[in-house]
Design a protein around this motif. Structure first.
Motif, mmCIF file in Angstrom:
data_model
loop_
_atom_site.group_PDB
_atom_site.id
_atom_site.type_symbol
_atom_site.label_atom_id
_atom_site.label_comp_id
_atom_site.label_asym_id
_atom_site.label_seq_id
_atom_site.Cartn_x
_atom_site.Cartn_y
_atom_site.Cartn_z
ATOM 1 N N ASP A 10 -37.377 -74.123 8.757
ATOM 2 C CA ASP A 10 -35.899 -74.435 8.757
ATOM 3 C C ASP A 10 -35.705 -75.334 10.140
ATOM 4 O O ASP A 10 -34.577 -75.320 10.450
ATOM 5 N N SER A 30 -33.691 -78.590 10.676
ATOM 6 C CA SER A 30 -33.181 -78.895 9.322
ATOM 7 C C SER A 30 -32.386 -79.358 9.128
ATOM 8 O O SER A 30 -31.577 -78.990 9.046
ATOM 9 N N ASN A 32 -32.197 -79.541 5.850
ATOM 10 C CA ASN A 32 -32.052 -78.779 4.779
ATOM 11 C C ASN A 32 -31.195 -77.853 4.605
ATOM 12 O O ASN A 32 -31.163 -76.614 4.105
ATOM 13 N N VAL A 35 -27.581 -78.413 5.058
ATOM 14 C CA VAL A 35 -27.372 -78.565 3.531
ATOM 15 C C VAL A 35 -26.738 -77.203 3.111
ATOM 16 O O VAL A 35 -26.287 -76.595 2.102
ATOM 17 N N ARG A 36 -27.364 -76.463 3.270
ATOM 18 C CA ARG A 36 -28.378 -75.118 2.080
ATOM 19 C C ARG A 36 -26.922 -73.824 2.750
ATOM 20 O O ARG A 36 -25.980 -74.031 1.897
ATOM 21 N N LYS A 121 -29.807 -88.970 6.163
ATOM 22 C CA LYS A 121 -30.401 -88.138 6.586
ATOM 23 C C LYS A 121 -29.617 -87.747 7.796
ATOM 24 O O LYS A 121 -28.471 -86.527 7.739
ATOM 25 N N SER A 125 -26.888 -85.021 7.424
ATOM 26 C CA SER A 125 -26.650 -83.813 8.284
ATOM 27 C C SER A 125 -25.691 -83.671 9.479
ATOM 28 O O SER A 125 -24.616 -82.934 10.007
#
Length: 181
Positions: A10, A30, A32, A35-36, A121, A125
């Protein structure tokens, strides 16, 4: 406070050297995780991302994904974020030259071998960060202030929400279509 798990990727601790030669560290969240979290917002309806290229013929094009052919030049990355209730998606693009340190002589970065992925990315982001600050978040169990509870009144007048938590009956003025406002 944000419940980041460094073991799950994370967040990352990134060392960097200052001009004086001293090494400092930065905590980087991160893409990810960004985005989550952005995808949890009620207005999120999907996204698309890719790279911006200059073809052998000089034409500028956007390609979804990160596929680049040998005669194409990578210029940057892009992202489109779709939201419920809006006709056009939100668009964001980035210029490779602003982020790719390998073009400025610094080696040993992900930009050396994965410039296409890094351009995409960075665009994703930045869009996720922008979108997360723009929309109202979806209610969560942890965020009890904004959680919308669907209530059903039991026979004895005690109210039970959809999460199985008992609560006092809500005043009639607060009830609106089975939801507490």
């Amino acid at each position: 406070a944000n419940n980041y798990d460094p073991f799950a990727g994370d967040v990352y601790l990134i060392p960097f050297r200052q001009k004086e030669g001293e090494t400092k560290h930065a905590i980087v969240v991160s893409v990810n995780v960004k985005v989550r979290r952005a995808a949890l917002h009620a207005s999120f309806a999907g996204s698309q991302a890719g790279i911006i290229l200059k073809g052998a013929d000089g034409q500028i094009l956007e390609r979804e994904g990160t596929m680049r052919f040998a005669r194409e030049t990578l210029l940057g990355g892009w992202c489109r974020w779709h939201t419920k209730g809006e006709v056009a998606p939100i668009y964001h693009s980035i210029d490779r030259a602003k982020y790719d340190r390998s073009q400025r002589g610094q080696r040993g970065t992900p930009w050396d071998n994965m410039a296409e992925e890094m351009c995409q990315k960075v665009a994703v982001s930045q869009m996720a960060s922008r979108f997360a600050g723009r929309a109202e978040p979806v209610p969560t169990l942890e965020d009890k202030h904004i959680a919308i509870r669907v209530l059903s009144e039991a026979e004895d007048g005690v109210v039970e929400d959809s999460l199985g938590v008992l609560a006092e009956p809500a005043p009639a003025a607060e009830m609106d279509g089975g939801q507490v406002s």
